[in-house]
Each structure stands twice: as C-alpha cells, then as structure tokens.
Write a protein that holds these residues in place. Sequence first.
Motif, PDB file in Angstrom:
ATOM      1  N   VAL A   1      34.718  47.586  50.385  1.00 12.56           N
ATOM      2  CA  VAL A   1      34.958  46.398  49.565  1.00 12.56           C
ATOM      3  C   VAL A   1      36.422  45.961  49.687  1.00 12.56           C
ATOM      4  O   VAL A   1      36.710  44.763  49.719  1.00 12.56           O
ATOM      5  N   HIS A   2      37.322  46.907  49.768  1.00 17.81           N
ATOM      6  CA  HIS A   2      38.756  46.654  49.952  1.00 17.81           C
ATOM      7  C   HIS A   2      39.319  45.606  48.988  1.00 17.81           C
ATOM      8  O   HIS A   2      40.010  44.672  49.382  1.00 17.81           O
ATOM      9  N   ALA A   3      38.984  45.763  47.710  1.00 14.99           N
ATOM     10  CA  ALA A   3      39.534  44.940  46.624  1.00 14.99           C
ATOM     11  C   ALA A   3      39.179  43.460  46.729  1.00 14.99           C
ATOM     12  O   ALA A   3      39.876  42.602  46.217  1.00 14.99           O
ATOM     13  N   ASN A   4      38.070  43.155  47.383  1.00 11.42           N
ATOM     14  CA  ASN A   4      37.610  41.776  47.528  1.00 11.42           C
ATOM     15  C   ASN A   4      36.544  41.511  46.462  1.00 11.42           C
ATOM     16  O   ASN A   4      35.344  41.701  46.693  1.00 11.42           O
ATOM     17  N   LEU A   5      36.989  41.089  45.287  1.00 10.36           N
ATOM     18  CA  LEU A   5      36.079  40.889  44.158  1.00 10.36           C
ATOM     19  C   LEU A   5      35.022  39.817  44.416  1.00 10.36           C
ATOM     20  O   LEU A   5      33.848  40.040  44.100  1.00 10.36           O
ATOM     21  N   PRO A   6      35.364  38.648  44.985  1.00 11.89           N
ATOM     22  CA  PRO A   6      34.311  37.667  45.239  1.00 11.89           C
ATOM     23  C   PRO A   6      33.206  38.203  46.153  1.00 11.89           C
ATOM     24  O   PRO A   6      32.018  37.951  45.920  1.00 11.89           O
TER      25      PRO A   6
ATOM     26  N   LEU B   1      26.689  42.328  44.766  1.00 16.04           N
ATOM     27  CA  LEU B   1      26.016  42.801  43.549  1.00 16.04           C
ATOM     28  C   LEU B   1      24.925  41.830  43.106  1.00 16.04           C
ATOM     29  O   LEU B   1      23.858  42.259  42.647  1.00 16.04           O
ATOM     30  N   ALA B   2      25.182  40.537  43.248  1.00 12.87           N
ATOM     31  CA  ALA B   2      24.159  39.541  42.905  1.00 12.87           C
ATOM     32  C   ALA B   2      22.944  39.688  43.824  1.00 12.87           C
ATOM     33  O   ALA B   2      21.795  39.603  43.376  1.00 12.87           O
ATOM     34  N   ASP B   3      23.198  39.903  45.105  1.00  8.55           N
ATOM     35  CA  ASP B   3      22.098  40.095  46.047  1.00  8.55           C
ATOM     36  C   ASP B   3      21.320  41.367  45.712  1.00  8.55           C
ATOM     37  O   ASP B   3      20.083  41.362  45.729  1.00  8.55           O
ATOM     38  N   ALA B   4      22.040  42.437  45.384  1.00  7.64           N
ATOM     39  CA  ALA B   4      21.377  43.685  45.014  1.00  7.64           C
ATOM     40  C   ALA B   4      20.508  43.492  43.772  1.00  7.64           C
ATOM     41  O   ALA B   4      19.385  44.002  43.709  1.00  7.64           O
ATOM     42  N   ALA B   5      21.011  42.733  42.806  1.00  9.90           N
ATOM     43  CA  ALA B   5      20.233  42.459  41.594  1.00  9.90           C
ATOM     44  C   ALA B   5      18.988  41.640  41.923  1.00  9.90           C
ATOM     45  O   ALA B   5      17.909  41.898  41.383  1.00  9.90           O
TER      46      ALA B   5
ATOM     47  N   ASP C   1      36.339  53.179  49.991  1.00  4.82           N
ATOM     48  CA  ASP C   1      37.271  52.106  50.340  1.00  4.82           C
ATOM     49  C   ASP C   1      37.054  50.877  49.463  1.00  4.82           C
ATOM     50  O   ASP C   1      36.914  49.760  49.934  1.00  4.82           O
ATOM     51  N   PHE C   2      37.046  51.112  48.152  1.00  3.50           N
ATOM     52  CA  PHE C   2      36.897  49.970  47.248  1.00  3.50           C
ATOM     53  C   PHE C   2      38.220  49.341  46.883  1.00  3.50           C
ATOM     54  O   PHE C   2      38.256  48.234  46.361  1.00  3.50           O
ATOM     55  N   VAL C   3      39.346  50.008  47.155  1.00  7.19           N
ATOM     56  CA  VAL C   3      40.668  49.402  46.953  1.00  7.19           C
ATOM     57  C   VAL C   3      41.362  49.274  48.303  1.00  7.19           C
ATOM     58  O   VAL C   3      40.842  49.686  49.326  1.00  7.19           O
TER      59      VAL C   3
ATOM     60  N   PRO D   1      43.196  41.407  46.987  1.00  9.88           N
ATOM     61  CA  PRO D   1      44.013  41.082  45.812  1.00  9.88           C
ATOM     62  C   PRO D   1      43.467  41.550  44.460  1.00  9.88           C
ATOM     63  O   PRO D   1      44.123  41.346  43.448  1.00  9.88           O
ATOM     64  N   PHE D   2      42.302  42.179  44.416  1.00  7.10           N
ATOM     65  CA  PHE D   2      41.681  42.500  43.125  1.00  7.10           C
ATOM     66  C   PHE D   2      41.285  43.971  42.973  1.00  7.10           C
ATOM     67  O   PHE D   2      40.158  44.275  42.595  1.00  7.10           O
ATOM     68  N   PRO D   3      42.198  44.907  43.218  1.00  9.37           N
ATOM     69  CA  PRO D   3      41.782  46.318  43.135  1.00  9.37           C
ATOM     70  C   PRO D   3      41.331  46.735  41.734  1.00  9.37           C
ATOM     71  O   PRO D   3      40.303  47.413  41.598  1.00  9.37           O
ATOM     72  N   ASP D   4      42.066  46.348  40.700  1.00  5.96           N
ATOM     73  CA  ASP D   4      41.684  46.748  39.340  1.00  5.96           C
ATOM     74  C   ASP D   4      40.333  46.170  38.951  1.00  5.96           C
ATOM     75  O   ASP D   4      39.489  46.862  38.375  1.00  5.96           O
ATOM     76  N   GLU D   5      40.144  44.903  39.268  1.00  6.52           N
ATOM     77  CA  GLU D   5      38.892  44.236  38.899  1.00  6.52           C
ATOM     78  C   GLU D   5      37.695  44.837  39.637  1.00  6.52           C
ATOM     79  O   GLU D   5      36.605  44.949  39.066  1.00  6.52           O
TER      80      GLU D   5
END
Length: 83
Positions: free
Chosen positions: A9-14, A20-24, A36-38, A42-46
């Motif tokens: 994901v590398h902090a890519n929130l969009p 996640l929407a597709d998974a739902a 590798d989620f951070v 630009p959005f590591p915390d989110e």
Amino acid sequence: MKIALIGDVHANLPALDAVLADAASRKADVIWNVGDFVGMGPFPDEVVKRLKEKQAISIAGNYDEEVLSFPQKAKEWAASKKP
C-alpha cells in the motif's frame, strides 16, 4: 471464507480505500495485509488507522521494519556527528 489479500500500500490512502471498497463489494470476510503499508506515500498514519478500523491481519514488510527502526538509527546517526 473470502479473503482479501493486499500488500504494498505504501501509505497511499486513496488506493487503499479503492481496494477496500472492491473487497467489500466482493463480500470479503477478512483482509490480510502482507506488508509495506507505510513508506513513500503521503498518508502513513491514515493507512495504519484504516487497516486497524477494518481489523486487517497484517505482517510487517521491509518498509514497515525500516520505519520502526528509524528512532534507533536517528540516535546512532546523531551520535556519530561531531558537536
């Protein structure tokens, strides 16, 4: 059981929100995050918060390990510099 397998994901929130929407929409029962989620984006915390909200099962990737080790590396770097 349907598993949504995600990674890098590398902090890519969009992008994460789109996945996640597709998974739902596919009625995934659980989300597995393979790391590798951070790092880079630009959005590591989110991203971390969103994965926690979704109760994703996550393992740390190499970027995640680098982020977690940064405080110690910063101390070592500062100690190596002359005052």
